[in-house]
Design a protein around this motif. Structure first.
Motif, PDB file in Angstrom:
ATOM      1  N   PRO A 256      45.300  38.308  38.260  1.00 49.12           N
ATOM      2  CA  PRO A 256      45.757  38.662  36.902  1.00 49.12           C
ATOM      3  C   PRO A 256      44.605  39.006  35.967  1.00 49.12           C
ATOM      4  CG  PRO A 256      47.007  36.793  37.722  1.00 49.12           C
ATOM      5  CD  PRO A 256      45.899  37.038  38.714  1.00 49.12           C
ATOM      6  N   PHE A 257      43.472  38.316  36.133  1.00 48.77           N
ATOM      7  CA  PHE A 257      42.299  38.604  35.308  1.00 48.77           C
ATOM      8  C   PHE A 257      41.749  39.989  35.647  1.00 48.77           C
ATOM      9  CE2 PHE A 257      37.665  38.272  34.477  1.00 48.77           C
ATOM     10  CZ  PHE A 257      37.717  37.998  33.115  1.00 48.77           C
ATOM     11  N   ALA A 258      41.764  40.344  36.938  1.00 46.77           N
ATOM     12  CA  ALA A 258      41.325  41.688  37.346  1.00 46.77           C
ATOM     13  C   ALA A 258      42.224  42.749  36.730  1.00 46.77           C
ATOM     14  CB  ALA A 258      41.319  41.802  38.867  1.00 46.77           C
ATOM     15  N   PHE A 259      43.540  42.472  36.680  1.00 50.20           N
ATOM     16  CA  PHE A 259      44.464  43.412  36.051  1.00 50.20           C
ATOM     17  C   PHE A 259      44.198  43.509  34.559  1.00 50.20           C
ATOM     18  CE2 PHE A 259      48.156  44.500  38.948  1.00 50.20           C
ATOM     19  CZ  PHE A 259      47.467  44.196  40.116  1.00 50.20           C
TER      20      PHE A 259
ATOM     21  N   PHE B  70      51.927  39.640  41.901  1.00 49.76           N
ATOM     22  CA  PHE B  70      51.367  38.465  41.235  1.00 49.76           C
ATOM     23  C   PHE B  70      50.388  38.865  40.130  1.00 49.76           C
ATOM     24  CE2 PHE B  70      48.110  35.049  41.108  1.00 49.76           C
ATOM     25  CZ  PHE B  70      48.916  34.037  40.614  1.00 49.76           C
ATOM     26  N   GLY B  71      49.503  39.824  40.437  1.00 47.30           N
ATOM     27  CA  GLY B  71      48.560  40.266  39.422  1.00 47.30           C
ATOM     28  C   GLY B  71      49.256  40.896  38.236  1.00 47.30           C
ATOM     29  N   PHE B  72      50.268  41.715  38.508  1.00 44.91           N
ATOM     30  CA  PHE B  72      51.029  42.371  37.451  1.00 44.91           C
ATOM     31  C   PHE B  72      51.752  41.339  36.580  1.00 44.91           C
ATOM     32  CE2 PHE B  72      54.986  44.223  35.868  1.00 44.91           C
ATOM     33  CZ  PHE B  72      54.533  45.375  35.252  1.00 44.91           C
ATOM     34  N   CYS B  73      52.442  40.405  37.217  1.00 42.95           N
ATOM     35  CA  CYS B  73      53.208  39.402  36.463  1.00 42.95           C
ATOM     36  C   CYS B  73      52.293  38.504  35.631  1.00 42.95           C
ATOM     37  CB  CYS B  73      54.043  38.551  37.420  1.00 42.95           C
ATOM     38  SG  CYS B  73      55.424  39.427  38.178  1.00 42.95           S
ATOM     39  N   GLY B  74      51.161  38.102  36.223  1.00 39.57           N
ATOM     40  CA  GLY B  74      50.237  37.245  35.480  1.00 39.57           C
ATOM     41  C   GLY B  74      49.677  37.928  34.249  1.00 39.57           C
ATOM     42  N   TYR B  75      49.306  39.199  34.396  1.00 44.76           N
ATOM     43  CA  TYR B  75      48.769  39.940  33.257  1.00 44.76           C
ATOM     44  C   TYR B  75      49.840  40.178  32.204  1.00 44.76           C
ATOM     45  CZ  TYR B  75      46.880  43.846  30.552  1.00 44.76           C
ATOM     46  OH  TYR B  75      46.478  44.667  29.533  1.00 44.76           O
TER      47      TYR B  75
END
Length: 422
Positions: free
Chosen positions: A43-46, A258-263
């Motif tokens: 998520p941080f990378a996104f 997961f990355g999309f949802c976290g961001y």
């Protein structure tokens, strides 16, 4: 030094006889080998790259890693068909067969650095999450890291890593739970209207940040050095490419989701370890504590290949064999003391490194940009070109050259951008 195949295998693989793994068991081993703590930094990378750029970056990293894993398998099959005396069991064996001693030294050095990087990431993750769970008790991040040292030293002295296999599975279950809770929190944010899609960046206007996020995406696909062990564990090795493709499709899809949802849930407030964004509820604290406990017991698995390489090199010295071994097969008390001491020094050194790292996300990007890019992209393409040569189609040669060039440039520029970011 002919490195034992177990040095590149997880405990799950270590407990299996050669070529007796079912498709389901091999699928589980692939997931355990590939999925690690790096997923919690996605998520941080996104946030850094933007949700669209981040999604494309993870998909490209997953596809390229899959292709390069197949290149390693093809290289081993080529050597076997040419009548090699013994099968290349490890990444280091393959490097030796193709490039000689320099190939082995380079490959094993990169594996060593990769495993050390993963072990430092474990310590960072455990220390920061324990500090988050037990706030207000006077313990700092440094305190938690030093508390880990004697525990990890004791665990590193265990002879059979297969005893720790259940904890490896436990850590992955906790990873899944953490991902589920983050997604649940995202849904809650959307329902209450606190998460706005329009407020989230699709592609960052500062393209200089993209290599930083790319390094984090590459770091998420762990376990590359275990490719040959995974393929060897199957009953029908011809089905490995298809099984690997299915596993990578599923893992890549979940990573992107997961990355999309976290961001989407936390936006510009997204932390480099997304579990630190979770509310202080008992459920969140339980997941964090469970993740930490699982990683405490899987830390020895991460450093096991390092111990194998270091101790193997020590065995090559005559003075070590003379004074620390009664004969070729039996270690003296002094020999065991030397082994235990080297492992204790390694754990202590990794702890000191963890204290010097400014942030988990920065470290993940640095390892992904350098070691992971070289070991996952550059070396497999180089081996493929060297071994197959003129028999390759033009498009295959072009693709290998692109992998070597882009992987090398990415390693250099990614390292530069990460250091500048620090």
């Amino acid at each position: 030094m002919e490195q034992d195949s177990r040095s590149m295998a997880t405990p799950l693989l270590e407990s299996l006889p050669s070529r007796t793994g079912s498709k389901l068991l091999t699928m589980g081993n692939i997931i355990v080998s590939v999925v690690g703590t790096g997923v919690l930094a996605l998520p941080f990378a996104f946030r850094i790259a933007g949700w669209l750029a981040g999604s494309l970056g993870v998909a490209i990293a997953g596809l390229t890693t899959y292709y390069c894993m197949l290149l390693l398998v093809l290289c081993r099959e080529k050597l076997a068909s040419d009548g090699s005396l013994a099968e290349a069991k490890t990444y280091g064996d393959l490097g030796y067969r193709i490039l000689g001693n320099p190939g082995r030294y380079l490959t094993e050095t990169l594996v060593l650095l990769s495993q050390c990087g993963g072990a430092v990431a474990y310590m960072l993750f455990i220390g920061q999450n324990l500090q988050s769970v037990f706030q207000g008790n006077g313990f700092t991040f440094t305190s938690y890291v030093f508390l880990l040292v004697p525990i990890e030293i004791g665990l590193s002295w265990i002879g059979r890593l297969s005893a720790l296999a259940p904890y490896s599975i436990f850590a992955d279950v906790c990873n899944v739970l953490a991902m589920g809770i983050v997604v649940k929190e995202d849904i809650g944010q959307a329902v209450t209207g606190r998460a706005s899609f329009e407020q989230r960046t699709a592609i960052t206007p500062d393209i200089k940040k993209l290599p930083f996020a790319g390094g984090m995406a590459v770091f998420c696909f762990e376990g590359f050095a275990m490719t040959l062990a995974l393929e060897s564990s199957m009953q029908d090795r011809a089905k490995f490419p298809r099984l690997l493709a299915l596993a990578f499709c599923g893992i890549t899809f979940l990573y992107v989701l997961f990355g999309f949802c976290g961001y989407m849930a936390y936006g510009d407030e997204t932390r480099d370890i997304v579990t630190l964004n979770l509310p202080g509820t008992w459920t969140s604290c339980t997941v964090k504590a469970g993740l930490c406990l699982g990683l405490v017991f899987t830390f020895p698995i991460m450093v096991h290949p390092v111990n194998e390489i270091v101790e193997g090199k020590l065995e090559s010295f005559k003075w070590f064999r003379k004074y620390l071994h009664a004969d070729d097969n039996d270690s003296t008390g002094l020999g065991k003391f030397g082994t235990y001491t080297s492992r204790a020094i390694l754990v202590a050194g990794l702890a000191v490194m963890a204290l010097c790292v400014p942030a988990f996300g920065v470290f993940a990007s640095l390892v992904g940009s350098t070691v992971s890019a070289l070991i996952s992209f550059v070396l497999p393409a180089t081996f493929h070109l060297k071994l197959f040569g003129s028999s390759l189609h033009v498009w295959q040669k072009a693709l290998d050259f692109i992998l070597v060039f882009v992987g090398s440039v990415f390693a250099v520029y990614g390292t530069y951008s990460t250091i500048v970011g620090i």
